[in-house]
Design a protein around this motif. Sequence first.
Motif, short mmCIF file in Angstrom:
data_model
loop_
_atom_site.label_atom_id
_atom_site.label_comp_id
_atom_site.label_asym_id
_atom_site.label_seq_id
_atom_site.Cartn_x
_atom_site.Cartn_y
_atom_site.Cartn_z
N MET A 26 32.38 26.35 -17.71
CA MET A 26 31.63 27.27 -16.35
C MET A 26 30.43 28.17 -17.16
SD MET A 26 32.50 25.98 -13.65
CE MET A 26 31.83 26.85 -12.79
N THR A 27 30.88 28.78 -18.30
CA THR A 27 29.86 29.59 -18.78
C THR A 27 28.56 28.92 -19.08
OG1 THR A 27 31.53 30.93 -19.70
CG2 THR A 27 29.44 31.16 -20.72
N TYR A 28 28.77 27.65 -19.78
CA TYR A 28 27.45 26.94 -20.22
C TYR A 28 26.77 26.30 -18.97
CZ TYR A 28 29.26 26.98 -24.67
OH TYR A 28 29.57 27.24 -26.20
N LEU A 29 27.47 26.08 -17.67
CA LEU A 29 26.95 25.58 -16.70
C LEU A 29 26.05 26.62 -15.91
CD1 LEU A 29 26.56 22.90 -14.91
CD2 LEU A 29 28.73 23.76 -13.95
N LYS A 30 26.66 27.85 -15.88
CA LYS A 30 26.13 29.11 -15.36
C LYS A 30 24.82 29.48 -16.14
CE LYS A 30 30.28 30.96 -13.35
NZ LYS A 30 30.93 31.97 -13.37
N ARG A 31 24.91 29.22 -17.55
CA ARG A 31 23.59 29.56 -18.37
C ARG A 31 22.45 28.48 -18.16
NH1 ARG A 31 26.56 31.15 -23.81
NH2 ARG A 31 27.60 33.09 -23.33
N GLY A 32 22.81 27.34 -17.41
CA GLY A 32 21.84 26.17 -17.47
C GLY A 32 21.87 25.13 -18.48
N LEU A 33 22.92 25.47 -19.36
CA LEU A 33 23.29 24.53 -20.52
C LEU A 33 24.24 23.31 -20.01
CD1 LEU A 33 23.74 27.28 -23.20
CD2 LEU A 33 21.63 26.23 -22.71
N ALA A 34 23.84 22.40 -19.34
CA ALA A 34 24.39 21.27 -18.72
C ALA A 34 24.93 20.60 -19.66
CB ALA A 34 23.73 20.53 -17.72
N SER A 35 24.21 20.09 -20.81
CA SER A 35 24.83 19.25 -22.02
C SER A 35 25.63 19.86 -22.77
CB SER A 35 23.52 18.87 -22.89
OG SER A 35 22.93 19.81 -23.44
N LYS A 36 25.84 21.19 -22.86
CA LYS A 36 26.82 21.77 -23.39
C LYS A 36 27.91 21.81 -22.96
CE LYS A 36 26.26 24.91 -26.94
NZ LYS A 36 26.01 26.23 -27.43
N ALA A 37 27.84 21.94 -21.42
CA ALA A 37 29.09 22.26 -20.11
C ALA A 37 29.66 20.97 -20.15
CB ALA A 37 28.72 22.77 -19.10
N GLU A 38 29.02 19.72 -20.33
CA GLU A 38 29.43 18.19 -19.79
C GLU A 38 30.82 18.06 -20.43
OE1 GLU A 38 28.46 13.71 -20.56
OE2 GLU A 38 26.74 15.20 -20.55
N PRO A 39 30.91 18.07 -21.86
CA PRO A 39 32.42 17.67 -22.55
C PRO A 39 33.40 18.36 -21.92
CG PRO A 39 30.66 18.56 -24.25
CD PRO A 39 29.91 18.64 -23.03
N PHE A 40 33.16 19.64 -21.80
CA PHE A 40 34.47 20.40 -21.29
C PHE A 40 34.81 20.18 -19.79
CE2 PHE A 40 31.91 23.07 -24.37
CZ PHE A 40 32.86 23.29 -25.28
N LEU A 41 33.67 20.07 -19.06
CA LEU A 41 34.09 19.46 -17.80
C LEU A 41 34.73 18.16 -17.62
CD1 LEU A 41 30.62 20.75 -16.21
CD2 LEU A 41 32.82 22.01 -16.16
N LYS A 42 34.18 17.42 -18.37
CA LYS A 42 34.92 15.91 -18.52
C LYS A 42 36.30 16.10 -18.91
CE LYS A 42 31.22 12.73 -19.42
NZ LYS A 42 30.67 11.74 -20.66
N ILE A 43 36.66 16.89 -19.91
CA ILE A 43 38.19 17.11 -20.16
C ILE A 43 38.88 17.72 -19.05
CG2 ILE A 43 39.56 18.41 -21.67
CD1 ILE A 43 37.65 18.04 -23.82
N LEU A 44 38.50 18.70 -18.45
CA LEU A 44 39.12 19.22 -17.29
C LEU A 44 39.20 18.14 -16.12
CD1 LEU A 44 36.97 22.69 -16.69
CD2 LEU A 44 39.42 22.16 -17.33
N THR A 45 38.31 17.02 -16.05
CA THR A 45 38.58 16.07 -14.85
C THR A 45 39.81 15.29 -15.27
OG1 THR A 45 37.02 14.51 -15.84
CG2 THR A 45 36.23 16.12 -14.13
N GLU A 46 40.09 15.13 -16.52
CA GLU A 46 41.15 14.40 -17.30
C GLU A 46 42.29 15.25 -16.87
OE1 GLU A 46 39.82 13.15 -21.17
OE2 GLU A 46 38.23 12.18 -20.37
N LEU A 47 42.42 16.49 -17.41
CA LEU A 47 43.46 17.40 -17.46
C LEU A 47 43.93 17.48 -15.98
CD1 LEU A 47 42.58 19.93 -20.14
CD2 LEU A 47 44.22 18.00 -20.37
#
Length: 185
Positions: free
Chosen positions: A108-129
């Motif tokens: 969420m921090t990277y997404l809010k900063r506009g760093l979508a490519s950095k946010a993506e791997p964390f968000l993918k893991i969340l969709t799995e968890l």
Amino acid sequence: MSWFFLLVALLGIAYIYWKHTNKAKPPRGMGFKVDHAPKEDTLFDMGNSKKAAVTEEVVPDNELAIANLFRQAKKALEAEDETEAEKIFIQILGLNEKHSEANKYLGMTYLKRGLASKAEPFLKILTELESDNVSHFSNLGYAFFMQNRLIEAKEAYESALALDSSRSGRFASLAQVHMALKEYD
């Protein structure tokens, strides 16, 4: 009389300082377990979906280290030191890459900063968890959309809608992706 008020004010300040520096700390040598299941008071409330318990195996030696780091990260956030909190959450993920709260914070921090490519791997893991959390799929869709990865954004938004179609914003996001893909049907 003014000396009395000055004395009371100084005692009050001293008391507040003492309370602030002597917060309740667990006694040394007393281990405590880390509950990795999301709670109502998590760092981020990510939507109206059911909270899924994260089942994972953590090496017992790491449990205490993770709990200690997590406590430090929360203190850094309370002190509004986001840079330090980010470093600590990355350390937590070094010990346990499936730590739900650390992934949420970083994604969420990277997404809010506009760093979508950095946010993506964390968000993918969340969709799995937490595969029943609609917001994780919506946030992942947004991250893909920001990177102009429209097919993946469409799939993520469709997954979110399959879980919960009650929010019109999800339909609007999917429609925006369809428009960007020039799929007007």
